[in-house]
Design a protein around this motif. Structure first.
Motif, PDB file in Angstrom:
ATOM      1  N   ARG A  21      46.307  34.532  35.195  1.00 38.58           N
ATOM      2  CA  ARG A  21      46.799  33.465  36.125  1.00 38.58           C
ATOM      3  C   ARG A  21      46.635  34.252  37.619  1.00 38.58           C
ATOM      4  O   ARG A  21      46.259  33.366  38.479  1.00 38.58           O
ATOM      5  N   ARG A  22      47.352  35.129  37.785  1.00 39.89           N
ATOM      6  CA  ARG A  22      47.293  35.914  38.921  1.00 39.89           C
ATOM      7  C   ARG A  22      45.782  36.388  39.596  1.00 39.89           C
ATOM      8  O   ARG A  22      45.623  36.149  40.431  1.00 39.89           O
ATOM      9  N   SER A  23      45.103  36.549  38.466  1.00 39.33           N
ATOM     10  CA  SER A  23      43.533  36.965  38.818  1.00 39.33           C
ATOM     11  C   SER A  23      43.055  35.571  39.629  1.00 39.33           C
ATOM     12  O   SER A  23      42.276  35.636  40.339  1.00 39.33           O
ATOM     13  N   GLU A  24      43.334  34.255  38.734  1.00 42.62           N
ATOM     14  CA  GLU A  24      42.718  33.230  39.561  1.00 42.62           C
ATOM     15  C   GLU A  24      43.313  32.842  40.844  1.00 42.62           C
ATOM     16  O   GLU A  24      42.836  32.441  41.661  1.00 42.62           O
ATOM     17  N   VAL A  25      44.674  33.283  41.208  1.00 37.92           N
ATOM     18  CA  VAL A  25      45.130  32.992  42.549  1.00 37.92           C
ATOM     19  C   VAL A  25      44.741  33.944  43.245  1.00 37.92           C
ATOM     20  O   VAL A  25      44.204  33.447  44.503  1.00 37.92           O
ATOM     21  N   LEU A  26      44.503  35.238  43.049  1.00 37.39           N
ATOM     22  CA  LEU A  26      44.058  36.070  43.974  1.00 37.39           C
ATOM     23  C   LEU A  26      42.635  35.880  44.157  1.00 37.39           C
ATOM     24  O   LEU A  26      41.888  36.153  45.325  1.00 37.39           O
ATOM     25  N   ALA A  27      41.682  35.558  43.351  1.00 39.40           N
ATOM     26  CA  ALA A  27      40.494  35.173  43.538  1.00 39.40           C
ATOM     27  C   ALA A  27      40.208  34.122  44.357  1.00 39.40           C
ATOM     28  O   ALA A  27      39.176  33.912  45.303  1.00 39.40           O
ATOM     29  N   ALA A  28      41.045  32.998  44.308  1.00 38.02           N
ATOM     30  CA  ALA A  28      41.015  31.906  45.121  1.00 38.02           C
ATOM     31  C   ALA A  28      41.518  32.133  46.609  1.00 38.02           C
ATOM     32  O   ALA A  28      40.734  31.769  47.762  1.00 38.02           O
ATOM     33  N   ASN A  29      42.340  33.313  46.713  1.00 44.42           N
ATOM     34  CA  ASN A  29      42.520  33.874  48.083  1.00 44.42           C
ATOM     35  C   ASN A  29      41.162  34.325  48.785  1.00 44.42           C
ATOM     36  O   ASN A  29      41.035  34.086  50.045  1.00 44.42           O
ATOM     37  N   GLU A  95      43.991  38.390  54.181  1.00 34.60           N
ATOM     38  CA  GLU A  95      43.647  39.745  54.629  1.00 34.60           C
ATOM     39  C   GLU A  95      42.883  40.442  53.286  1.00 34.60           C
ATOM     40  O   GLU A  95      43.320  40.664  52.602  1.00 34.60           O
ATOM     41  N   ASP A  96      41.445  40.438  53.495  1.00 34.51           N
ATOM     42  CA  ASP A  96      40.479  40.805  52.727  1.00 34.51           C
ATOM     43  C   ASP A  96      40.880  42.174  51.877  1.00 34.51           C
ATOM     44  O   ASP A  96      41.150  42.169  50.685  1.00 34.51           O
ATOM     45  N   HIS A  97      41.295  43.214  52.772  1.00 35.02           N
ATOM     46  CA  HIS A  97      41.702  44.643  52.336  1.00 35.02           C
ATOM     47  C   HIS A  97      42.928  44.231  51.318  1.00 35.02           C
ATOM     48  O   HIS A  97      42.881  45.077  50.195  1.00 35.02           O
ATOM     49  N   ILE A  98      43.875  43.595  51.782  1.00 36.56           N
ATOM     50  CA  ILE A  98      45.071  43.431  50.823  1.00 36.56           C
ATOM     51  C   ILE A  98      44.713  42.665  49.588  1.00 36.56           C
ATOM     52  O   ILE A  98      45.164  43.078  48.582  1.00 36.56           O
ATOM     53  N   GLU A  99      43.880  41.568  49.586  1.00 36.69           N
ATOM     54  CA  GLU A  99      43.780  40.852  48.320  1.00 36.69           C
ATOM     55  C   GLU A  99      42.640  41.614  47.658  1.00 36.69           C
ATOM     56  O   GLU A  99      43.154  41.523  46.425  1.00 36.69           O
ATOM     57  N   GLN A 100      41.845  42.318  48.034  1.00 32.47           N
ATOM     58  CA  GLN A 100      41.004  43.290  47.262  1.00 32.47           C
ATOM     59  C   GLN A 100      42.067  44.324  46.423  1.00 32.47           C
ATOM     60  O   GLN A 100      41.615  44.470  45.280  1.00 32.47           O
ATOM     61  N   ALA A 101      42.751  44.792  47.132  1.00 35.25           N
ATOM     62  CA  ALA A 101      43.676  45.881  46.630  1.00 35.25           C
ATOM     63  C   ALA A 101      44.671  45.228  45.519  1.00 35.25           C
ATOM     64  O   ALA A 101      44.878  45.725  44.357  1.00 35.25           O
ATOM     65  N   LYS A 102      45.049  43.983  45.789  1.00 35.97           N
ATOM     66  CA  LYS A 102      46.048  43.273  44.937  1.00 35.97           C
ATOM     67  C   LYS A 102      44.991  42.887  43.536  1.00 35.97           C
ATOM     68  O   LYS A 102      45.393  43.041  42.456  1.00 35.97           O
ATOM     69  N   TYR A 103      43.862  42.629  43.850  1.00 40.51           N
ATOM     70  CA  TYR A 103      43.046  42.109  42.579  1.00 40.51           C
ATOM     71  C   TYR A 103      42.751  43.294  41.817  1.00 40.51           C
ATOM     72  O   TYR A 103      42.623  43.082  40.364  1.00 40.51           O
ATOM     73  N   ALA A 104      42.231  44.253  42.548  1.00 40.82           N
ATOM     74  CA  ALA A 104      42.112  45.563  41.634  1.00 40.82           C
ATOM     75  C   ALA A 104      43.084  45.940  40.990  1.00 40.82           C
ATOM     76  O   ALA A 104      43.277  46.491  40.074  1.00 40.82           O
ATOM     77  N   GLU A 105      44.294  46.076  41.375  1.00 42.80           N
ATOM     78  CA  GLU A 105      45.682  46.500  40.897  1.00 42.80           C
ATOM     79  C   GLU A 105      45.893  45.754  39.493  1.00 42.80           C
ATOM     80  O   GLU A 105      46.309  45.978  38.597  1.00 42.80           O
ATOM     81  N   ASN A 106      45.782  44.070  39.791  1.00 42.82           N
ATOM     82  CA  ASN A 106      46.062  43.302  38.669  1.00 42.82           C
ATOM     83  C   ASN A 106      44.937  43.533  37.611  1.00 42.82           C
ATOM     84  O   ASN A 106      45.414  43.566  36.555  1.00 42.82           O
ATOM     85  N   SER A 107      43.846  43.703  37.946  1.00 45.98           N
ATOM     86  CA  SER A 107      42.793  44.181  36.980  1.00 45.98           C
ATOM     87  C   SER A 107      43.021  45.237  35.854  1.00 45.98           C
ATOM     88  O   SER A 107      43.010  45.174  34.739  1.00 45.98           O
ATOM     89  N   VAL A 108      43.621  46.326  36.687  1.00 44.78           N
ATOM     90  CA  VAL A 108      44.314  47.431  35.834  1.00 44.78           C
ATOM     91  C   VAL A 108      45.307  46.973  35.003  1.00 44.78           C
ATOM     92  O   VAL A 108      45.211  47.629  33.657  1.00 44.78           O
ATOM     93  N   GLN A 109      46.058  46.389  35.453  1.00 43.70           N
ATOM     94  CA  GLN A 109      47.351  46.008  34.791  1.00 43.70           C
ATOM     95  C   GLN A 109      47.011  45.094  33.395  1.00 43.70           C
ATOM     96  O   GLN A 109      47.513  44.961  32.508  1.00 43.70           O
ATOM     97  N   TYR A 110      46.094  44.163  33.884  1.00 44.67           N
ATOM     98  CA  TYR A 110      45.373  43.404  32.591  1.00 44.67           C
ATOM     99  C   TYR A 110      44.747  44.232  31.417  1.00 44.67           C
ATOM    100  O   TYR A 110      45.029  43.947  30.497  1.00 44.67           O
ATOM    101  N   GLN A 111      43.878  45.074  32.119  1.00 47.22           N
ATOM    102  CA  GLN A 111      43.432  46.028  31.103  1.00 47.22           C
ATOM    103  C   GLN A 111      44.471  46.834  30.191  1.00 47.22           C
ATOM    104  O   GLN A 111      44.412  46.925  29.070  1.00 47.22           O
TER     105      GLN A 111
END
Length: 131
Positions: A21-29, A95-111
């Motif tokens: 769900r968090r990935s969806e929210v961050l992708a929407a951002n 803020e693109d750089h913040i959202e990209q970092a949060k998305y990458a962090e969430n992706s690692v935690q999802y894995q």
């Protein structure tokens, strides 16, 4: 003897669902980074997971027929607005750089959640085989 998957798998299925769900929210951002007046949103993963999990190993019980059933929590209610570090003139708080970092962090935690679940299922399969 029946296997209780809730006891065997622990918190990992709920964590995986929240990470999705968090990935969806961050992708929407990220998709709305150029939309005027768009407000960046995020989930407070720790507090949502803590609220979903029963405390002290006890499960939640309905004491009245009109009470909401456990597990039917709407995640949309926990969406929070992100405060930007630098304000944009068009009112957009993404803020693109913040959202990209949060998305990458969430992706690692999802894995990591997937890896934990895989380990739990491997252990269950070993127990079933008698290894």
């Amino acid at each position: 003897m029946a296997i209780s998957f809730e006891n065997a798998l622990g918190v990992h299925p709920q964590a995986l669902s929240l990470r999705e769900r968090r990935s969806e929210v961050l992708a929407a951002n990220l998709a709305n980074a150029d939309t005027p007046n768009y407000k960046a949103r995020d989930l407070d993963f720790q507090s949502i997971l803590k609220n979903q999990m029963p405390s002290n190993g006890r499960s939640l019980e309905r004491t009245h027929v009109r009470h909401q059933q456990a597990g039917n929590m709407q995640l949309g209610a926990e969406l929070l607005y992100r405060n930007p570090h630098q304000a944009s003139l068009d009112g957009n708080t993404v803020e693109d750089h913040i959202e990209q970092a949060k998305y990458a962090e969430n992706s690692v935690q999802y894995q990591a959640s997937l890896t934990f679940l895989n380990g739990k299922f491997s252990g269950l399969m070993s127990a079933i085989r008698g290894e």
